[in-house]
Design a protein around this motif. Sequence first.
Motif, mmCIF file in Angstrom:
data_model
loop_
_atom_site.group_PDB
_atom_site.id
_atom_site.type_symbol
_atom_site.label_atom_id
_atom_site.label_comp_id
_atom_site.label_asym_id
_atom_site.label_seq_id
_atom_site.Cartn_x
_atom_site.Cartn_y
_atom_site.Cartn_z
ATOM 1 N N ARG A 18 0.732 -1.217 -0.101
ATOM 2 C CA ARG A 18 0.023 0.020 -0.094
ATOM 3 C C ARG A 18 1.000 1.166 -0.076
ATOM 4 N NH1 ARG A 18 -5.352 0.589 1.461
ATOM 5 N NH2 ARG A 18 -5.250 -1.418 2.517
ATOM 6 N N SER A 19 1.825 1.215 0.810
ATOM 7 C CA SER A 19 2.730 2.418 0.964
ATOM 8 C C SER A 19 3.527 2.676 -0.421
ATOM 9 C CB SER A 19 3.737 2.272 1.907
ATOM 10 O OG SER A 19 4.532 1.245 1.907
ATOM 11 N N THR A 20 3.837 1.689 -1.155
ATOM 12 C CA THR A 20 4.486 1.787 -2.302
ATOM 13 C C THR A 20 3.611 2.214 -3.446
ATOM 14 O OG1 THR A 20 6.104 0.086 -1.848
ATOM 15 C CG2 THR A 20 6.091 0.968 -4.087
ATOM 16 N N ALA A 21 2.393 1.831 -3.359
ATOM 17 C CA ALA A 21 1.467 2.134 -4.353
ATOM 18 C C ALA A 21 1.045 3.632 -4.201
ATOM 19 C CB ALA A 21 0.217 1.264 -4.338
ATOM 20 N N ASN A 22 0.910 4.154 -2.949
ATOM 21 C CA ASN A 22 0.541 5.536 -2.713
ATOM 22 C C ASN A 22 1.620 6.588 -3.182
ATOM 23 O OD1 ASN A 22 -1.968 4.654 -1.635
ATOM 24 N ND2 ASN A 22 -0.928 4.652 0.635
ATOM 25 N N VAL A 175 10.916 6.127 -2.752
ATOM 26 C CA VAL A 175 9.930 4.954 -2.993
ATOM 27 C C VAL A 175 10.549 3.688 -2.607
ATOM 28 C CG1 VAL A 175 8.139 3.942 -4.077
ATOM 29 C CG2 VAL A 175 8.708 6.360 -4.559
ATOM 30 N N GLU A 176 10.249 2.926 -1.725
ATOM 31 C CA GLU A 176 10.925 1.700 -1.365
ATOM 32 C C GLU A 176 9.915 0.662 -1.923
ATOM 33 O OE1 GLU A 176 12.118 -1.144 2.490
ATOM 34 O OE2 GLU A 176 10.775 0.609 2.878
ATOM 35 N N PHE A 177 10.642 -0.347 -2.567
ATOM 36 C CA PHE A 177 10.014 -1.547 -3.223
ATOM 37 C C PHE A 177 10.485 -2.683 -2.469
ATOM 38 C CE2 PHE A 177 9.535 1.616 -6.541
ATOM 39 C CZ PHE A 177 8.636 1.092 -7.318
ATOM 40 N N ARG A 178 9.502 -3.322 -1.650
ATOM 41 C CA ARG A 178 9.666 -4.359 -0.794
ATOM 42 C C ARG A 178 9.594 -5.752 -1.495
ATOM 43 N NH1 ARG A 178 6.809 -2.274 4.790
ATOM 44 N NH2 ARG A 178 8.012 -0.336 5.186
ATOM 45 N N MET A 179 10.128 -6.722 -1.067
ATOM 46 C CA MET A 179 9.681 -7.990 -1.500
ATOM 47 C C MET A 179 8.219 -8.216 -1.253
ATOM 48 S SD MET A 179 12.198 -9.856 -2.865
ATOM 49 C CE MET A 179 11.767 -11.698 -2.352
ATOM 50 N N PRO A 180 7.525 -8.911 -2.379
ATOM 51 C CA PRO A 180 6.028 -9.077 -2.079
ATOM 52 C C PRO A 180 5.739 -9.802 -0.723
ATOM 53 C CG PRO A 180 6.657 -10.092 -3.857
ATOM 54 C CD PRO A 180 7.867 -9.405 -3.367
ATOM 55 N N GLY A 181 4.706 -9.450 -0.087
ATOM 56 C CA GLY A 181 4.345 -10.250 1.232
ATOM 57 C C GLY A 181 3.172 -11.411 0.696
#
Length: 259
Positions: A18-22, A175-181
């Motif tokens: 959500r944070s990355t999308a925002n 913008v942080e791109f994390r490993m998908p949960g």
Amino acid sequence: PAQQIHSNLEWEDLVLTRSTANSLQEIKDWISHEQLIMKEYGLGRRLKPGYKSLFYGPPGTGKTMSAALLGKATYRLVYRVDISMVVSKYIGETEKNLAKVFDLALKRDWILFFDEADSLFGKRTQVSSANDRYGNQEIGYLLQRIEDFDGVVLLATNLLDNIDDAFSRRFQSMVEFRMPGVEERFKLWSQSFSDQMPLDPGIDLWKLAEKFELSGGLMMNVVRKCTLESVTKKKSLISRQSIENAIKIELRKEGILLN
């Protein structure tokens, strides 16, 4: 030294936290409404034009795809700068090459995307030689050139710590791109296979998402392998064994060994 990038996907296909999308939505909104804000609302006297953002996170988490989709969603061309063609061993040539790219991008309203940006925008070093001094001057030039650029610049790196600290003050967003949960992996699995090559009904995609921690890029490699195997062997569906074998191959490539 810059090549256009694009994607066949749509903005709605992005599967991110959500944070990355925002954060990406904020960039998209700025590109769409910059002229209104700067001219009609009169903030052009106070705000610098353009937008600079740093994308950071592990490989395969969607940085390049997001850059391409930002361009697609805002009707802008996105050009990825080939750093190997920009950097020159000759003093002053790197700056000249970059100046040409920036000038052309501004003239044609391109979005510039620097992948593996730490190789060009790395940290300055202690000066112990003429080469160190020149390298620091080069980074200083890049800092100023990006700050003065009136367009949109996106930089991507797998290693945030390698980026010079002075750059972070010049970004409107990081913008942080994390490993998908688990939820993101389930969504990616659910939407990635072809309807013409269905999965074995016994496959539980939620359990698959829980069991294997994969980036989106690795998951697409799995989809490619499984689909190709089923097509070449003239199978009518993709088996659980096929998926798990492909996943194990991808994890071994990353140096992860499973029991």
